[in-house]
Design a protein around this motif. Sequence first.
Motif, PDB file in Angstrom:
ATOM      1  N   LEU A  13      -6.043  28.780  -3.105  1.00 44.67           N
ATOM      2  CA  LEU A  13      -5.913  28.808  -1.643  1.00 44.67           C
ATOM      3  C   LEU A  13      -7.042  29.629  -1.023  1.00 44.67           C
ATOM      4  N   THR A  68      -5.448  22.886   1.065  1.00 46.23           N
ATOM      5  CA  THR A  68      -4.690  24.116   1.285  1.00 46.23           C
ATOM      6  C   THR A  68      -3.241  23.793   1.614  1.00 46.23           C
ATOM      7  N   GLU A  69      -3.016  22.819   2.486  1.00 45.03           N
ATOM      8  CA  GLU A  69      -1.647  22.417   2.837  1.00 45.03           C
ATOM      9  C   GLU A  69      -0.882  21.924   1.608  1.00 45.03           C
ATOM     10  N   VAL A  72       0.061  24.937  -0.514  1.00 47.40           N
ATOM     11  CA  VAL A  72       1.149  25.699   0.106  1.00 47.40           C
ATOM     12  C   VAL A  72       2.473  24.964  -0.114  1.00 47.40           C
ATOM     13  N   ASN A  73       2.480  23.655   0.067  1.00 54.95           N
ATOM     14  CA  ASN A  73       3.686  22.868  -0.163  1.00 54.95           C
ATOM     15  C   ASN A  73       4.140  22.953  -1.622  1.00 54.95           C
ATOM     16  N   LYS A  76       5.908  26.193  -2.035  1.00 55.24           N
ATOM     17  CA  LYS A  76       7.235  26.103  -1.412  1.00 55.24           C
ATOM     18  C   LYS A  76       8.211  25.344  -2.298  1.00 55.24           C
TER      19      LYS A  76
END
Length: 81
Positions: A13, A68-69, A72-73, A76
Amino acid sequence: MQNENLQELIYKLEVCLKTARTLQDEMLNQYFLRYEPKENKQDKAFVIFDFERMGIFASLVHQQITLTEKRVNKIKMEELV
């Protein structure tokens, strides 16, 4: 989530964000803040000349944001498991 995987994802990231920031700085400083096409006729030619190059930079920034998204997912989703 294993601590090792989390550390690796955070590093990835950071790399994506640093890359996106560097590209964005290039676009901002060498294009948008550099030229004043409304004030200076010569700058209009420079804006046109650099337009395609800035489009490539914008595309690369978009790719980094998308990466990056996704990362991050992934964090999560692994936290939910």
